[in-house]
Write a protein that holds these residues in place. Structure first.
Motif, short mmCIF file in Angstrom:
data_model
loop_
_atom_site.label_atom_id
_atom_site.label_comp_id
_atom_site.label_asym_id
_atom_site.label_seq_id
_atom_site.Cartn_x
_atom_site.Cartn_y
_atom_site.Cartn_z
N GLN A 96 50.38 93.68 111.60
CA GLN A 96 49.08 94.12 112.27
C GLN A 96 49.31 95.78 111.83
OE1 GLN A 96 47.74 92.04 115.57
NE2 GLN A 96 48.39 93.82 116.88
N THR A 97 50.58 96.07 112.72
CA THR A 97 50.73 97.44 112.70
C THR A 97 50.78 98.12 111.71
OG1 THR A 97 52.02 97.06 114.88
CG2 THR A 97 52.76 99.30 113.11
N LEU A 98 51.22 97.65 110.34
CA LEU A 98 50.99 98.08 108.53
C LEU A 98 50.55 98.10 107.66
CD1 LEU A 98 54.94 96.36 107.91
CD2 LEU A 98 54.66 99.03 109.17
N THR A 99 49.36 97.35 108.14
CA THR A 99 48.08 97.14 107.54
C THR A 99 47.30 97.65 108.87
OG1 THR A 99 47.28 95.19 108.48
CG2 THR A 99 48.95 95.14 107.07
N LYS A 100 47.14 98.36 109.71
CA LYS A 100 45.90 98.80 110.39
C LYS A 100 45.38 99.70 109.12
CE LYS A 100 45.53 101.76 114.69
NZ LYS A 100 45.90 102.21 115.96
N TYR A 101 45.61 100.65 108.38
CA TYR A 101 44.78 101.18 107.30
C TYR A 101 44.80 101.50 106.14
CZ TYR A 101 45.33 105.09 111.46
OH TYR A 101 44.87 105.53 112.68
N PRO A 102 43.87 100.68 105.61
CA PRO A 102 43.63 99.74 104.40
C PRO A 102 44.02 101.18 103.83
CG PRO A 102 41.63 99.67 106.16
CD PRO A 102 42.49 100.17 106.29
N ASP A 103 44.56 100.88 102.55
CA ASP A 103 44.49 101.04 101.16
C ASP A 103 45.97 102.37 101.74
OD1 ASP A 103 42.40 100.49 99.62
OD2 ASP A 103 40.95 101.78 100.60
N SER A 104 46.26 101.63 102.45
CA SER A 104 48.03 103.04 102.80
C SER A 104 48.76 102.23 101.99
CB SER A 104 48.25 103.46 103.96
OG SER A 104 48.61 102.06 104.93
N PHE A 105 49.86 102.91 102.24
CA PHE A 105 51.39 102.47 100.64
C PHE A 105 51.54 101.07 101.74
CE2 PHE A 105 56.05 102.39 100.39
CZ PHE A 105 55.90 101.98 99.09
N LEU A 106 52.05 101.17 102.77
CA LEU A 106 52.66 100.16 103.72
C LEU A 106 51.76 98.56 104.13
CD1 LEU A 106 54.34 102.12 106.28
CD2 LEU A 106 55.26 100.97 105.02
N GLU A 107 49.90 99.54 103.81
CA GLU A 107 48.99 97.76 104.20
C GLU A 107 49.39 97.14 102.49
OE1 GLU A 107 45.81 95.96 102.22
OE2 GLU A 107 46.05 97.56 102.38
N GLY A 108 49.56 97.82 101.16
CA GLY A 108 50.05 98.13 100.20
C GLY A 108 50.44 97.20 99.82
N VAL A 109 51.70 97.15 100.35
CA VAL A 109 53.11 96.40 100.67
C VAL A 109 53.62 95.23 100.86
CG1 VAL A 109 55.72 96.86 100.86
CG2 VAL A 109 54.95 99.13 100.39
N VAL A 110 52.27 94.68 102.40
CA VAL A 110 52.75 93.75 102.98
C VAL A 110 51.56 93.14 102.29
CG1 VAL A 110 52.30 92.80 105.13
CG2 VAL A 110 53.75 95.43 105.51
N ASN A 111 50.69 93.52 102.22
CA ASN A 111 49.59 92.36 101.26
C ASN A 111 49.81 92.57 99.69
OD1 ASN A 111 48.29 91.96 103.63
ND2 ASN A 111 47.41 93.67 103.50
N GLY A 112 50.38 92.90 99.31
CA GLY A 112 50.96 92.72 98.09
C GLY A 112 50.65 93.55 96.78
N LYS A 113 50.04 94.01 97.36
CA LYS A 113 49.60 95.14 96.23
C LYS A 113 50.20 96.18 95.45
CE LYS A 113 45.28 95.56 99.25
NZ LYS A 113 44.06 95.71 100.24
N ILE A 114 51.45 96.42 95.84
CA ILE A 114 52.65 97.22 95.83
C ILE A 114 53.81 96.59 95.46
CG2 ILE A 114 53.25 99.52 96.04
CD1 ILE A 114 50.98 100.66 97.39
N LEU A 115 54.50 96.89 94.71
CA LEU A 115 55.30 96.13 94.43
C LEU A 115 56.57 96.88 94.88
CD1 LEU A 115 55.69 95.23 90.80
CD2 LEU A 115 55.06 93.66 92.63
#
Length: 257
Positions: free
Chosen positions: A47-66
């Motif tokens: 939840q810390t890494l996904t706090k800001y939608p569309d950020s790099f870390l949110e994309g990595v954790v949610n599988g949007k960014i390889l």
């Protein structure tokens, strides 16, 4: 009838305790994620890494960014591992909190841009601009000696932190082992004025507190202020009436930095 009621109460209590245990179990099982950032390992919650939608870390954790993995199966991000702690603290706190004396604003701004954290990038850039503006401001220091008991020695500086350093130094050189700077000499955060002094038989001016406690000589105060100024990067601009060949005996000294 009494037994049935007790049994029902017991069943209700067991269900309540069971539901509490389930909730606690859920809280304890919140997913932890380990990141390898430039060789430094960081462990935090999803939840810390996904706090800001569309950020790099949110994309990595949610599988949007390889994102590649290291040999231990941790996400590997090829960025500055030391600076990443400030990125993570921003995600945790929601504000920019940096240690005193931090000087890597430009690098941190680049990291914020990479991790696509616009709020952090804006905060770092704003802090950097303020520091740049402050560094361009000229600091003035004036030491005047009127040789008059009613005026005495006056030290003015538009940087309160320098005045604080002078006060600390005077406590150290005091002959009476002061516990702190005598407040009767402090006019403001920018001015110190030593009005209380007497002349000894050999002409030396002795600085006294209001209770006649001996502090040190006026020449010592001038010398310490001058040495502190040079040590702190001030340069002498003007020296008035230096007839005796030493700046310590000048009526007025003006420094800038």
């Amino acid at each position: 009838m009494e037994r049935k009621i007790n049994r029902r109460e017991k069943e209700h209590e067991e269900k309540h305790n069971s539901s509490e245990g389930t909730e606690e179990g859920k809280n304890c099982k919140m997913p932890l994620i380990t990141l390898n950032v430039g060789g430094y390992l960081y462990i935090t919650q999803k939840q810390t890494l996904t706090k800001y939608p569309d950020s790099f870390l949110e994309g990595v954790v949610n599988g949007k960014i390889l994102c590649p993995f290291d040999a231990d199966g941790h996400y590997f991000i090829d960025r500055d591992g030391l600076l990443f702690r400030h990125i993570l603290n921003f995600l945790r706190n929601g504000e920019l909190l940096l240690p005193e004396g931090f000087r890597e604003n430009q690098l941190l701004a680049q990291e914020a841009d990479f991790f696509q954290l616009k709020m952090l990038a804006d905060a770092v850039k704003s802090r950097w601009e303020k520091e740049q503006l402050a560094s361009r401001e000229t600091t003035f220091l004036e030491i005047t000696d009127s040789h008059d008991r009613s005026q005495g020695l006056r030290i003015f500086c538009n940087a309160p932190d320098f005045i604080a350093k002078i006060k600390s130094r005077i406590v150290l050189v005091s002959k009476s082992r002061l516990d702190g700077f005598p407040e009767e000499f402090s006019i403001s955060s920018n001015i110190i004025q030593f009005k209380y002094f007497i002349k000894s038989e050999n002409g030396t001016r002795l600085v006294l507190k209001e209770d006649n406690t001996f502090v040190c000589t006026l020449e010592t105060l001038k010398f310490e202020a001058i040495m502190m100024a040079l040590k702190c990067g001030f340069r002498l601009l003007t020296s008035l009436d230096c007839s005796k060949g030493s700046i310590v005996h000048s009526d007025a000294l003006h420094f800038i930095k």
